[in-house]
Design a protein around this motif. Sequence first.
Motif, PDB file in Angstrom:
ATOM      1  N   LYS A 121       0.824  -1.216   0.000  1.00 30.87           N
ATOM      2  CA  LYS A 121       0.000   0.000   0.000  1.00 30.87           C
ATOM      3  C   LYS A 121       0.862   1.272   0.000  1.00 30.87           C
ATOM      4  N   THR A 122       2.171   1.107  -0.130  1.00 33.57           N
ATOM      5  CA  THR A 122       3.076   2.253   0.002  1.00 33.57           C
ATOM      6  C   THR A 122       2.801   3.337  -1.030  1.00 33.57           C
ATOM      7  N   ASP A 123       2.668   2.948  -2.292  1.00 31.61           N
ATOM      8  CA  ASP A 123       2.418   3.960  -3.328  1.00 31.61           C
ATOM      9  C   ASP A 123       1.094   4.683  -3.086  1.00 31.61           C
ATOM     10  N   ALA A 124       0.080   3.926  -2.693  1.00 32.01           N
ATOM     11  CA  ALA A 124      -1.218   4.540  -2.404  1.00 32.01           C
ATOM     12  C   ALA A 124      -1.117   5.481  -1.207  1.00 32.01           C
ATOM     13  N   TYR A 125      -0.322   5.083  -0.220  1.00 28.74           N
ATOM     14  CA  TYR A 125      -0.126   5.926   0.957  1.00 28.74           C
ATOM     15  C   TYR A 125       0.547   7.244   0.571  1.00 28.74           C
ATOM     16  N   MET A 126       1.597   7.168  -0.252  1.00 30.56           N
ATOM     17  CA  MET A 126       2.305   8.380  -0.653  1.00 30.56           C
ATOM     18  C   MET A 126       1.394   9.295  -1.477  1.00 30.56           C
ATOM     19  N   ALA A 127       0.548   8.703  -2.291  1.00 31.39           N
ATOM     20  CA  ALA A 127      -0.408   9.502  -3.051  1.00 31.39           C
ATOM     21  C   ALA A 127      -1.420  10.168  -2.118  1.00 31.39           C
ATOM     22  N   ALA A 128      -1.823   9.442  -1.077  1.00 28.17           N
ATOM     23  CA  ALA A 128      -2.775   9.999  -0.110  1.00 28.17           C
ATOM     24  C   ALA A 128      -2.147  11.147   0.686  1.00 28.17           C
ATOM     25  N   VAL A 129      -0.842  11.048   0.977  1.00 29.94           N
ATOM     26  CA  VAL A 129      -0.138  12.142   1.653  1.00 29.94           C
ATOM     27  C   VAL A 129      -0.170  13.393   0.776  1.00 29.94           C
ATOM     28  N   ARG A 130       0.140  13.221  -0.506  1.00 29.23           N
ATOM     29  CA  ARG A 130       0.147  14.373  -1.417  1.00 29.23           C
ATOM     30  C   ARG A 130      -1.252  14.981  -1.570  1.00 29.23           C
ATOM     31  N   LYS A 131      -2.271  14.133  -1.542  1.00 26.14           N
ATOM     32  CA  LYS A 131      -3.643  14.627  -1.677  1.00 26.14           C
ATOM     33  C   LYS A 131      -4.057  15.429  -0.432  1.00 26.14           C
ATOM     34  N   ALA A 132      -3.711  14.897   0.740  1.00 27.80           N
ATOM     35  CA  ALA A 132      -4.069  15.586   1.982  1.00 27.80           C
ATOM     36  C   ALA A 132      -3.244  16.847   2.174  1.00 27.80           C
ATOM     37  N   TYR A 133      -1.969  16.775   1.754  1.00 21.88           N
ATOM     38  CA  TYR A 133      -1.046  17.888   1.961  1.00 21.88           C
ATOM     39  C   TYR A 133      -0.348  18.211   0.638  1.00 21.88           C
ATOM     40  N   PRO A 134      -0.983  19.010  -0.200  1.00 15.25           N
ATOM     41  CA  PRO A 134      -0.409  19.332  -1.517  1.00 15.25           C
ATOM     42  C   PRO A 134       0.958  20.007  -1.434  1.00 15.25           C
ATOM     43  N   GLU A 135       1.295  20.557  -0.268  1.00 13.45           N
ATOM     44  CA  GLU A 135       2.600  21.202  -0.114  1.00 13.45           C
ATOM     45  C   GLU A 135       3.743  20.207   0.065  1.00 13.45           C
ATOM     46  N   THR A 136       3.449  18.909   0.087  1.00 10.72           N
ATOM     47  CA  THR A 136       4.476  17.885   0.252  1.00 10.72           C
ATOM     48  C   THR A 136       5.557  18.048  -0.818  1.00 10.72           C
ATOM     49  N   ALA A 137       6.807  18.164  -0.363  1.00 11.04           N
ATOM     50  CA  ALA A 137       7.914  18.408  -1.296  1.00 11.04           C
ATOM     51  C   ALA A 137       9.125  17.534  -1.001  1.00 11.04           C
ATOM     52  N   LYS A 138       9.494  17.426   0.271  1.00 11.12           N
ATOM     53  CA  LYS A 138      10.689  16.674   0.652  1.00 11.12           C
ATOM     54  C   LYS A 138      10.351  15.202   0.834  1.00 11.12           C
ATOM     55  N   ALA A 139      11.345  14.369   0.655  1.00 12.45           N
ATOM     56  CA  ALA A 139      11.157  12.940   0.908  1.00 12.45           C
ATOM     57  C   ALA A 139      10.748  12.697   2.353  1.00 12.45           C
ATOM     58  N   SER A 140      11.322  13.485   3.274  1.00 10.63           N
ATOM     59  CA  SER A 140      11.005  13.313   4.692  1.00 10.63           C
ATOM     60  C   SER A 140       9.550  13.636   5.015  1.00 10.63           C
ATOM     61  N   ASP A 141       8.896  14.419   4.149  1.00 11.28           N
ATOM     62  CA  ASP A 141       7.499  14.771   4.403  1.00 11.28           C
ATOM     63  C   ASP A 141       6.607  13.534   4.465  1.00 11.28           C
ATOM     64  N   TYR A 142       6.943  12.525   3.694  1.00 12.13           N
ATOM     65  CA  TYR A 142       6.144  11.297   3.685  1.00 12.13           C
ATOM     66  C   TYR A 142       6.300  10.526   5.003  1.00 12.13           C
ATOM     67  N   LEU A 143       7.454  10.676   5.646  1.00 11.13           N
ATOM     68  CA  LEU A 143       7.729   9.948   6.883  1.00 11.13           C
ATOM     69  C   LEU A 143       7.246  10.692   8.116  1.00 11.13           C
ATOM     70  N   ASP A 144       7.227  12.015   8.023  1.00 13.17           N
ATOM     71  CA  ASP A 144       6.973  12.821   9.214  1.00 13.17           C
ATOM     72  C   ASP A 144       5.504  13.041   9.526  1.00 13.17           C
ATOM     73  N   VAL A 145       4.629  12.835   8.566  1.00 14.43           N
ATOM     74  CA  VAL A 145       3.195  13.081   8.806  1.00 14.43           C
ATOM     75  C   VAL A 145       2.700  12.220   9.966  1.00 14.43           C
ATOM     76  N   ASP A 146       2.055  12.865  10.923  1.00 12.03           N
ATOM     77  CA  ASP A 146       1.524  12.139  12.080  1.00 12.03           C
ATOM     78  C   ASP A 146       0.209  11.445  11.737  1.00 12.03           C
ATOM     79  N   ILE A 147       0.065  10.234  12.201  1.00  9.65           N
ATOM     80  CA  ILE A 147      -1.171   9.471  12.044  1.00  9.65           C
ATOM     81  C   ILE A 147      -1.859   9.280  13.392  1.00  9.65           C
ATOM     82  N   ASN A 148      -1.074   8.923  14.413  1.00  7.27           N
ATOM     83  CA  ASN A 148      -1.656   8.461  15.667  1.00  7.27           C
ATOM     84  C   ASN A 148      -2.323   9.571  16.474  1.00  7.27           C
TER      85      ASN A 148
END
Length: 541
Positions: A386-413
């Motif tokens: 589900k990794t690719d779908a997750y990364m796409a969902a990050v970009r959809k929720a946060y269009p400002e996503t730019a850095k690779a670290s942005d995908y790791l830093d988003v809080d879920i819990n």
Amino acid sequence: MQFSKTLLWLAALATPLLTTAQAPKTTTPVVAGKDVAVVSTESGKVRGYVHNGTYTFKGIPYAKAERFMAPTKPDTWTGVRSSTTYGPVCPIDPTTTVNDEIEFSFQHNWGYMNENCLSLNVWSPQLTAAKAPRPVLVWFHGGGFSAGSSVELPSYDGENLAKKGDVVVVTVNHRLNLLGFLDLSSFGDKYKNSANTGMLDLLASLQWVKQNIAQFGGDPNNVTIFGQSGGGGKVTTLMNAPSAKGLFHKAIVQSGSYLSSFTSRALAQKVGAAMLDELKLQPSQVDSLQTMSYERLSAASKRALRKVNESLKPEERSGFGLGWGPVLDGLFLPYQPSDAAARELAKTIPLLVGSTKTEFGPFNPANRETDLNNAKASLQKRMGDKTDAYMAAVRKAYPETAKASDYLDVDINFRAGAIRQANQKAVADAAPVYMYLFSWASPVNDGMYKSMHCMELPFVFDNISRCEEMTGGGKEAHLLADRMSRAWVAFARTGNPNHKGLPNWPAYNPQTGATMLFDNTCQVKNNPDKELLELALGKPL
């Protein structure tokens, strides 16, 4: 702003004796002296000082307590008690090393430790009531239920918030860790309250506010409790405590919606028994814990918690593991938060709840220097196919996503916890719920801090200038702090955070999921990250 300017103008015209309403005429920021800022409390008179026109009192005792015992009224005194410096903080394990880059942003003040730590601090624009009584905001600090204090962070200073909103701000120290939450109830009625003494301290602080805050210009019938991280957990706990009903009228939980259940009494008693085993004491010797050094108790408590954690069945373990915190003792806490009786207790309490976009992600050094391939590999360990779908969902929720670290830093819990708490409160409730997400990213240190845990605190307290290492102190930070602090003040005043500086902020409900995103541009979005959260959690919200 005009009303605040008027207050300051009136303060400049005031007489030298501050037992009246206003600050004295002065050309210096600080006014202090034997007749300055003297207030009567139930226990005796206290003397504070005036800083930039704001009355300031520190280290006022609101209760006293023997170790493991419920708090009682503080001792009375004659004369005037000087209350111009912070009181002691609860003993915790001393800090012996820090991460330089992270500490640079926080600028901790560790204070000085003493078990006689039941004190509070007050900031007020005036010592007499305004035309409309001033709302009171009572702050509970973070650090889980084990650490922290009211003086720990520069953002906790209440002067600017009191001045900005014409409100009274109170911050509180109380017992933590084993001193506040060691359950010894199985060893006799003497210790029946030991499991929640840290929370009983906060209850006592609210009782003090009820009885005394009018003398400081505050309205005891309009009290908002608010807290971040562990402080948010404390707010949640008090919303579930029958004895706290009527002592506060609104609640704000910031990055602290992780407390979905209280520790069972049986499990808490296991820790108490393990403590005695570690100290090689018999039940008949339990009283010796009252005189033993804190250092010895602390060392034994770590071993006891570790052993009990190791003995737990998988279904008994929480995500954080068993630690210090409130206990379902049948006395102070008779219900779990999900019980209908608990929800009924807080039915009329408006709630403002939220979290930050990245919370703990920026604390991980490995996240900062990653590239897209490494970030994707790291995500695959958690998300699999589900990794690719997750990364796409990050970009959809946060269009400002730019850095690779942005995908790791988003809080879920923490975000999911805030939604869970909001959903539970909003269903068939008589009081409104308002949801926020703090997504502003700090520019300091090449942007490494992002919107990390605690980042919203300088904005809520309007303390950007006190926290320049964290915020950068720039114009955008000051503008957002103005919008956020005014929202918190509006909520404390009326139960509704809307004001002219923000777009319309609708009350939250589970269907629309209306969420205020606090950033350089503030905007409301409905369910802004629902797809992302449900994908990450593997279940509906």
